[in-house]
Design an enzyme around this catalytic site. Sequence first.
Site, PDB file in Angstrom:
ATOM      1  N   GLY A  87       3.928   3.560   5.101  1.00 46.89           N
ATOM      2  CA  GLY A  87       5.258   3.331   6.115  1.00 46.89           C
ATOM      3  C   GLY A  87       5.889   1.984   5.691  1.00 46.89           C
ATOM      4  O   GLY A  87       6.664   1.484   6.634  1.00 46.89           O
ATOM      5  N   LEU A  88       5.308   1.375   4.631  1.00 46.27           N
ATOM      6  CA  LEU A  88       6.132   0.110   4.332  1.00 46.27           C
ATOM      7  C   LEU A  88       7.170   0.172   3.245  1.00 46.27           C
ATOM      8  O   LEU A  88       7.379  -0.817   2.761  1.00 46.27           O
ATOM      9  CB  LEU A  88       4.888  -0.810   4.052  1.00 46.27           C
ATOM     10  CG  LEU A  88       3.774  -1.258   5.083  1.00 46.27           C
ATOM     11  CD1 LEU A  88       2.765  -2.125   4.672  1.00 46.27           C
ATOM     12  CD2 LEU A  88       4.648  -1.722   6.250  1.00 46.27           C
ATOM     13  N   SER A 115       6.971   1.434   0.178  1.00 45.44           N
ATOM     14  CA  SER A 115       6.445   1.350  -1.243  1.00 45.44           C
ATOM     15  C   SER A 115       7.249   2.092  -2.342  1.00 45.44           C
ATOM     16  O   SER A 115       7.669   1.504  -3.427  1.00 45.44           O
ATOM     17  CB  SER A 115       5.087   1.744  -1.394  1.00 45.44           C
ATOM     18  OG  SER A 115       4.712   2.550  -2.540  1.00 45.44           O
ATOM     19  N   ALA A 136      10.481   3.028  -2.261  1.00 43.41           N
ATOM     20  CA  ALA A 136      12.063   2.317  -2.323  1.00 43.41           C
ATOM     21  C   ALA A 136      11.809   1.240  -2.987  1.00 43.41           C
ATOM     22  O   ALA A 136      12.831   0.851  -3.446  1.00 43.41           O
ATOM     23  CB  ALA A 136      12.459   2.454  -0.972  1.00 43.41           C
ATOM     24  N   ASP A 147      15.074   3.523   4.615  1.00 41.01           N
ATOM     25  CA  ASP A 147      13.973   2.599   3.871  1.00 41.01           C
ATOM     26  C   ASP A 147      14.829   1.836   2.712  1.00 41.01           C
ATOM     27  O   ASP A 147      14.704   0.651   2.378  1.00 41.01           O
ATOM     28  CB  ASP A 147      13.141   3.408   3.287  1.00 41.01           C
ATOM     29  CG  ASP A 147      11.841   3.755   4.134  1.00 41.01           C
ATOM     30  OD1 ASP A 147      12.041   3.532   5.006  1.00 41.01           O
ATOM     31  OD2 ASP A 147      10.818   4.312   3.463  1.00 41.01           O
ATOM     32  N   PRO A 196       1.039  -1.305   0.017  1.00 41.87           N
ATOM     33  CA  PRO A 196      -0.023  -0.170   0.018  1.00 41.87           C
ATOM     34  C   PRO A 196       0.769   1.138   0.082  1.00 41.87           C
ATOM     35  O   PRO A 196       2.098   1.304   0.673  1.00 41.87           O
ATOM     36  CB  PRO A 196      -0.982  -0.242   1.311  1.00 41.87           C
ATOM     37  CG  PRO A 196      -0.215  -1.241   2.142  1.00 41.87           C
ATOM     38  CD  PRO A 196       0.705  -2.130   1.245  1.00 41.87           C
TER      39      PRO A 196
HETATM   40  O1  PMV Z   1       8.714   5.764   4.379  1.00 39.71           O
HETATM   41  P1  PMV Z   1       8.400   5.656   5.971  1.00 39.71           P
HETATM   42  O2  PMV Z   1       6.911   6.243   6.229  1.00 39.71           O
HETATM   43  O3  PMV Z   1       8.417   4.220   6.319  1.00 39.71           O
HETATM   44  O4  PMV Z   1       9.135   6.587   6.653  1.00 39.71           O
HETATM   45  C1  PMV Z   1      10.507   6.768   6.888  1.00 39.71           C
HETATM   46  C2  PMV Z   1      11.268   6.708   8.426  1.00 39.71           C
HETATM   47  C3  PMV Z   1      11.173   8.093   8.761  1.00 39.71           C
HETATM   48  O5  PMV Z   1      12.039   7.876   9.912  1.00 39.71           O
HETATM   49  C4  PMV Z   1      10.021   8.778   9.388  1.00 39.71           C
HETATM   50  C5  PMV Z   1      11.824   9.206   7.835  1.00 39.71           C
HETATM   51  C6  PMV Z   1      13.288   8.772   7.352  1.00 39.71           C
HETATM   52  O6  PMV Z   1      13.864   9.402   6.399  1.00 39.71           O
HETATM   53  O7  PMV Z   1      14.048   7.987   8.097  1.00 39.71           O
END
Ligand code: PMV
Length: 309
Positions: free
Chosen positions: A101-102, A104, A106, A148, A97
């Site tokens: 935060g998973l 997607s 990258a 990520d 999704p």
């Molecule tokens: O992409 P996300 O939503 O998993 O967030 C990455 C993690 C953060 O620490 C919030 C941002 C980062 O650049 O490390």
Amino acid sequence: MRDRAPAKIILFGEHAVVYGQPAIAVPFRALGVTVDTLVGEPGSGLLIRAHDTGVELRIIADTETFGDALSYAADLVITALGVPVPDVILDVNSTIPIASGLGSGAAVTTAIMRALSSAVRKPLADEPLNELVYEVEKMYHGTPSGIDNTVIVYERPIYFVRDKPPQSFHVGAPLTLIVADSGVSGSTREAVGDVRTLVETASTATMPTIERIGALVGEARKAIEAGDLTAIGSLMTENHKLLCELTVSLPILDTLVAAAAANGALGAKLSGGGRGGNVIALVASRQAERLAAALQAAGATRTWQTTVS
Ligand code: PMV
């Protein structure tokens, strides 16, 4: 030919990692991106078909630049490999999704870059690939820490500090996690920007929270290595509270964390940028199904079970 990249879960340390604190992340293979490469007509250039978003892009020459992340990814890897644009079609399919935060973004970038490097028969090692994916992450997120792209490219549990090589560590006992989707999309860029504003305007209140998260990640690594599930769980819940102080939680995420605690989880927290996305809950494997059902009853739009080992 098919290339892939997995989703990822941040176990500890999101947001604080942007400020040089450590964080822990693991690949999440239940979800991922596949790229199928087909040979195109001579001179047709590169066609990227992103089936989930309906985006179709054609790139004929490597001098063309587009303002979007997919063609930026393609352009970067083609330039880095020093090859002309290949005549291929990339069929991109993702089960991750978006804005949850998973990882997607990258994962899509990683899989596309792998597919292009395979298509021109110049396979990229993980280290240079990771650097290229990081460039595209900057386009998505502004000032990403790089966690990520690193966990997705290396595809193993990592202890990560910004601008340093990722460290591997031993997982002393398997961790059964339920990942629960809040159904709300959260903008990482916005959440990271708001934390930055807090740091700049209320640094005496905010920096100790960020440092506390960093210290907690050190404790979490030791607990994971020792296989101490009770300690890992309570550190997760503490990490969630600190993320609330950074203003990146939402009522639905707090509800899911509380529901996890009330239904047998050893601990739970939001994972990733927050303001939506997913909660992760640690649970004894025999109680996993019951917990997943309870999280759905509490408002999760879907859940997945995964084991970190
Ligand atoms: O992409 P996300 O939503 O998993 O967030 C990455 C993690 C953060 O620490 C919030 C941002 C980062 O650049 O490390």
